[in-house]
Design a protein around this motif. Structure first.
Motif: not given
Length: 329
Positions: A58-62, A66-68, A103-108, A191-196
């Motif tokens: 989703x556009x507002x997903x952290x 997204x990286x995970x 970008x920092x959050x993505x790499x975290x 929601x967490x299961x969907x995202x991660x």
């Protein structure tokens, strides 16, 4: 809103991505290639998946999750093949909203999952684009030579099993969109299961030892099991009643007035990233022992037959499946 602190390509690589690189084989991300040694007695297994803003997240997903998700959906493919993860190549196509904090959050997120799953960055590319953010990863793993489990090895009479639970991906998307009427803790869990999602890497040895064919459940259980049946030149009978549900999904299910239709929705929704596989009946005891040792739920859902395609059953009778799963285009 476009980010106002967008970093340059080489600053992103130097400050954010280089610390994630493999200390030896990535060549410090200063080259255009990675150089990998051979591993005697093993096959190198590769898989690639991309995720696109507005399609897979989703556009507002952290950006951390997204990286995970990017790493985990690819790791799920390796798990279904019985492969041990090694490293990955990464492409980041940043959208205008992806400034330095994003970008920092993505790499975290990458850093956390590299530690969890023992993988390292080997190289890739980073670009900026006007459209939705898009990320792609190519995962590399190892299997003992000749032991990669494909989709095409199922035999008539093999049993159909699935790890974990089914339906959390579909319900998790609804939860992340604020469209699910359940207790807040259940909504948060879905929601967490969907995202991660959780790639079932702990079950890799059991898959290699016992599965004749295997697939990860990404587009929908019925669609993905159907691909195993097609590749194996077989049919498969799948019972909906024993579909394994999480506590949150079961709470949703108990409120449905059409249980058959609800289970079909969950079995065709996708984004579960469990492993569905074929195995001979003689292996069931060993498989259940392995699953119990790992505290992993394992469910027998049906059997492969000499027919063609998937026959889903409810109450012992075939049901019509209008859309077996998600497809692009």
């Amino acid at each position: 809103m476009p980010a106002i602190d967008v970093a340059g390509e080489f600053e992103t690589i130097e400050r954010l991505l280089r610390p994630l690189a493999h200390p030896e084989y990535a060549r410090g991300l200063t080259d255009d290639v990675a150089a990998l040694p051979s591993r005697p007695g093993f096959d190198l297994v590769l898989t690639q998946d991309a995720i696109v803003e507005g399609v897979h997240f989703l556009p507002d997903d952290p950006l951390e999750t997204v990286a995970q998700k990017l790493l985990r959906v690819n790791l799920s493919d390796l798990a279904a093949k019985g492969a041990e993860p090694f490293g990955y190549l990464l492409t980041c196509a940043w959208s205008p909203r992806c400034g330095w904090p994003e970008r920092m959050a993505f790499c975290d997120g990458l850093r956390a999952d590299q530690k969890t799953f023992d993988v390292s960055l080997l190289g890739g590319d980073t670009v900026s684009m006007p459209g939705p953010a898009t990320f792609s990863a190519t995962l590399l793993g190892w299997t003992p030579k000749g032991r990669t489990v494909g989709r095409a090895g199922a035999r008539a009479g093999d049993l159909l099993f699935v790890t974990g639970t089914i339906g959390d991906g579909k319900l998790g998307l609804l939860a992340a969109q604020g469209r699910l009427a359940l207790e807040p803790e259940r909504v948060a869990a879905l929601a967490d299961r969907y995202r991660r999602p959780t790639p079932r890497l702990e079950f890799v040895e059991a898959i290699r030892a016992h599965a004749t064919a295997s697939v990860d459940v990404s587009d929908g259980l019925i669609a993905d099991v159907g691909r195993v049946a097609i590749a194996s030149g077989l049919g498969v009978e799948l019972d909906l009643e024993p579909l394994p549900l999480s506590a949150a999904a079961d709470a949703w299910f108990q409120g449905r007035v059409d249980p058959e239709g609800a289970l079909i929705d969950l079995a065709t929704g996708g984004d579960d990233y469990e492993i569905a596989f074929a195995a001979p009946a003689s292996a069931e005891t060993a498989l259940r022992r392995d699953a119990e040792r790992l505290h992993l739920r394992l469910t027998r859902l049906g059997r492969f037959t000499s027919g063609r395609g998937v026959t889903a059953r409810w109450g012992g009778k075939p049901v019509t499946i209008a859309r077996p799963g998600f497809t692009h285009g």
